[in-house]
Scaffold this motif. Structure first.
Motif, PDB file in Angstrom:
ATOM      1  N   GLU A 140      47.555  42.657  41.910  1.00  0.00           N
ATOM      2  CA  GLU A 140      47.118  41.824  40.785  1.00  0.00           C
ATOM      3  C   GLU A 140      47.103  42.607  39.485  1.00  0.00           C
ATOM      4  O   GLU A 140      47.613  42.150  38.450  1.00  0.00           O
ATOM      5  CB  GLU A 140      45.718  41.261  41.053  1.00  0.00           C
ATOM      6  N   ARG A 141      46.525  43.817  39.531  1.00  0.00           N
ATOM      7  CA  ARG A 141      46.365  44.584  38.283  1.00  0.00           C
ATOM      8  C   ARG A 141      47.704  45.010  37.712  1.00  0.00           C
ATOM      9  O   ARG A 141      47.867  45.096  36.484  1.00  0.00           O
ATOM     10  CB  ARG A 141      45.493  45.830  38.544  1.00  0.00           C
ATOM     11  N   SER A 142      48.683  45.255  38.563  1.00  0.00           N
ATOM     12  CA  SER A 142      50.003  45.694  38.090  1.00  0.00           C
ATOM     13  C   SER A 142      50.682  44.634  37.223  1.00  0.00           C
ATOM     14  O   SER A 142      51.566  44.952  36.424  1.00  0.00           O
ATOM     15  CB  SER A 142      50.902  46.033  39.279  1.00  0.00           C
ATOM     16  N   ALA A 143      50.254  43.380  37.360  1.00  0.00           N
ATOM     17  CA  ALA A 143      50.865  42.287  36.591  1.00  0.00           C
ATOM     18  C   ALA A 143      50.064  41.907  35.356  1.00  0.00           C
ATOM     19  O   ALA A 143      50.462  40.991  34.627  1.00  0.00           O
ATOM     20  CB  ALA A 143      51.031  41.063  37.497  1.00  0.00           C
ATOM     21  N   LEU A 144      48.956  42.601  35.124  1.00  0.00           N
ATOM     22  CA  LEU A 144      48.087  42.253  33.998  1.00  0.00           C
ATOM     23  C   LEU A 144      48.297  43.239  32.850  1.00  0.00           C
ATOM     24  O   LEU A 144      48.127  44.444  33.032  1.00  0.00           O
ATOM     25  CB  LEU A 144      46.623  42.278  34.440  1.00  0.00           C
ATOM     26  N   PRO A 145      48.642  42.755  31.656  1.00  0.00           N
ATOM     27  CA  PRO A 145      48.978  43.671  30.561  1.00  0.00           C
ATOM     28  C   PRO A 145      47.795  44.197  29.763  1.00  0.00           C
ATOM     29  O   PRO A 145      47.896  45.212  29.079  1.00  0.00           O
ATOM     30  CB  PRO A 145      49.867  42.803  29.663  1.00  0.00           C
ATOM     31  N   GLY A 146      46.647  43.515  29.798  1.00  0.00           N
ATOM     32  CA  GLY A 146      45.536  43.877  28.931  1.00  0.00           C
ATOM     33  C   GLY A 146      44.809  45.124  29.379  1.00  0.00           C
ATOM     34  O   GLY A 146      44.974  45.594  30.514  1.00  0.00           O
ATOM     35  N   GLU A 152      41.272  41.622  26.531  1.00  0.00           N
ATOM     36  CA  GLU A 152      40.794  42.670  25.633  1.00  0.00           C
ATOM     37  C   GLU A 152      39.319  43.007  25.822  1.00  0.00           C
ATOM     38  O   GLU A 152      38.868  44.041  25.345  1.00  0.00           O
ATOM     39  CB  GLU A 152      41.015  42.235  24.168  1.00  0.00           C
ATOM     40  N   ARG A 153      38.586  42.141  26.486  1.00  0.00           N
ATOM     41  CA  ARG A 153      37.130  42.309  26.572  1.00  0.00           C
ATOM     42  C   ARG A 153      36.705  42.625  28.000  1.00  0.00           C
ATOM     43  O   ARG A 153      37.109  41.954  28.938  1.00  0.00           O
ATOM     44  CB  ARG A 153      36.432  41.037  26.081  1.00  0.00           C
ATOM     45  N   ILE A 154      35.885  43.647  28.138  1.00  0.00           N
ATOM     46  CA  ILE A 154      35.374  44.023  29.456  1.00  0.00           C
ATOM     47  C   ILE A 154      34.407  42.961  29.961  1.00  0.00           C
ATOM     48  O   ILE A 154      33.750  42.268  29.177  1.00  0.00           O
ATOM     49  CB  ILE A 154      34.683  45.398  29.385  1.00  0.00           C
ATOM     50  N   GLY A 155      34.341  42.823  31.284  1.00  0.00           N
ATOM     51  CA  GLY A 155      33.419  41.876  31.897  1.00  0.00           C
ATOM     52  C   GLY A 155      32.742  42.476  33.110  1.00  0.00           C
ATOM     53  O   GLY A 155      33.008  43.619  33.506  1.00  0.00           O
ATOM     54  N   HIS A 156      31.878  41.693  33.726  1.00  0.00           N
ATOM     55  CA  HIS A 156      31.158  42.181  34.893  1.00  0.00           C
ATOM     56  C   HIS A 156      32.091  42.560  36.041  1.00  0.00           C
ATOM     57  O   HIS A 156      31.792  43.477  36.809  1.00  0.00           O
ATOM     58  CB  HIS A 156      30.165  41.119  35.381  1.00  0.00           C
ATOM     59  N   GLY A 157      33.206  41.866  36.171  1.00  0.00           N
ATOM     60  CA  GLY A 157      34.158  42.218  37.225  1.00  0.00           C
ATOM     61  C   GLY A 157      34.731  43.600  37.040  1.00  0.00           C
ATOM     62  O   GLY A 157      34.845  44.380  38.000  1.00  0.00           O
ATOM     63  N   ASP A 158      35.118  43.924  35.812  1.00  0.00           N
ATOM     64  CA  ASP A 158      35.614  45.271  35.508  1.00  0.00           C
ATOM     65  C   ASP A 158      34.575  46.326  35.856  1.00  0.00           C
ATOM     66  O   ASP A 158      34.886  47.373  36.442  1.00  0.00           O
ATOM     67  CB  ASP A 158      35.951  45.392  34.013  1.00  0.00           C
ATOM     68  N   ILE A 159      33.338  46.048  35.479  1.00  0.00           N
ATOM     69  CA  ILE A 159      32.248  47.003  35.704  1.00  0.00           C
ATOM     70  C   ILE A 159      32.011  47.212  37.196  1.00  0.00           C
ATOM     71  O   ILE A 159      31.925  48.350  37.678  1.00  0.00           O
ATOM     72  CB  ILE A 159      30.964  46.526  35.015  1.00  0.00           C
ATOM     73  N   ALA A 186      44.007  53.736  37.023  1.00  0.00           N
ATOM     74  CA  ALA A 186      44.069  53.703  35.566  1.00  0.00           C
ATOM     75  C   ALA A 186      43.027  52.755  34.995  1.00  0.00           C
ATOM     76  O   ALA A 186      42.407  53.040  33.957  1.00  0.00           O
ATOM     77  CB  ALA A 186      45.465  53.284  35.122  1.00  0.00           C
ATOM     78  N   HIS A 187      42.836  51.631  35.669  1.00  0.00           N
ATOM     79  CA  HIS A 187      41.822  50.674  35.224  1.00  0.00           C
ATOM     80  C   HIS A 187      40.430  51.299  35.270  1.00  0.00           C
ATOM     81  O   HIS A 187      39.649  51.197  34.310  1.00  0.00           O
ATOM     82  CB  HIS A 187      41.871  49.437  36.124  1.00  0.00           C
ATOM     83  N   ALA A 188      40.120  51.971  36.375  1.00  0.00           N
ATOM     84  CA  ALA A 188      38.816  52.619  36.504  1.00  0.00           C
ATOM     85  C   ALA A 188      38.640  53.715  35.464  1.00  0.00           C
ATOM     86  O   ALA A 188      37.557  53.857  34.871  1.00  0.00           O
ATOM     87  CB  ALA A 188      38.659  53.192  37.907  1.00  0.00           C
TER      88      ALA A 188
END
Length: 208
Positions: A140-146, A152-159, A186-188
């Motif tokens: 999933e993350r490999s297909a997401l450009p942001g 552009e905005r962090i959310g609880h899922g990212d955290i 890279a996301h982390a």
């Protein structure tokens, strides 16, 4: 407010990161559910963390209910979960995967600490569940450009995911390898570079 629990817990840390992002002042009591269990029990009879003690004395005893309250206080424009609809469901799904990884990783730590001989099949199952979720999220993350999962905005899922990945890497070397899941790594790393994350870091302390 008082936040109870050590920052090496991915569940305590996700609450602390949210508090940092919201700019909400709080007192931190780094009590352990092992060494300080009776102190924790005064606020949560389940003897679990995190606990957030509100200014009026009310104790919220689960990261989900704590963050729901903080979102309400922050207001809809600043809340780290979307208010409704497909965007909210997608964010809840990502959060569930992140907390699921954390839950399995914490269970493996407890099993290692409390059982001289642990069931190999159960350990393999937990590790397999973690790997399966990581594989799914990596695709999933490999297909997401942001910069973050939903733009552009962090959310609880990212955290939740970033806290789970750090804990898993520290608690179980080899279970989360950056080379195998580079987009998640890279996301982390992007999340961990934020001041809200670096302000609430504690080396992992595992129970004896």
């Amino acid at each position: 407010m008082i936040l109870i629990g050590q920052y090496d817990s991915p569940f305590v840390r996700r609450v602390a990161v949210a508090l940092q992002l919201y700019g909400m002042a709080y007192e931190h009591r780094p009590w352990s559910v092992f060494g300080d269990v009776e102190q924790v029990a005064r606020y949560n009879p389940l003897r679990r963390v995190p606990v957030l003690v509100l200014d009026g004395g009310e104790a919220l005893v689960d990261s989900v209910s704590i963050l729901d309250h903080l979102d309400e206080v922050a207001g809809p424009e600043q809340a780290l979960f979307p208010a409704a609809g497909p965007a909210r469901r997608a964010a809840l799904r990502l959060t569930a995967f992140g907390t699921g990884i954390a839950d399995k990783a914490v269970s493996l730590v407890y099993s290692r600490a409390w059982h001289r001989e642990t069931a190999g099949d159960w350990i393999a199952r937990c590790r397999g569940q973690i790997s399966s979720v990581l594989d799914h999220l990596e695709a999933e993350r490999s297909a997401l450009p942001g910069p973050f999962w939903f733009g552009e905005r962090i959310g609880h899922g990212d955290i939740a995911l970033a806290c789970a990945l750090r804990f898993t890497a520290e608690a179980h070397p080899g279970v989360f390898e950056a080379a195998h899941w580079p987009h998640l790594a890279a996301h982390a790393a992007r999340c961990e570079a934020l001041p809200a994350f670096s302000a609430v870091v504690q080396p992992l302390v595992t129970p004896d």
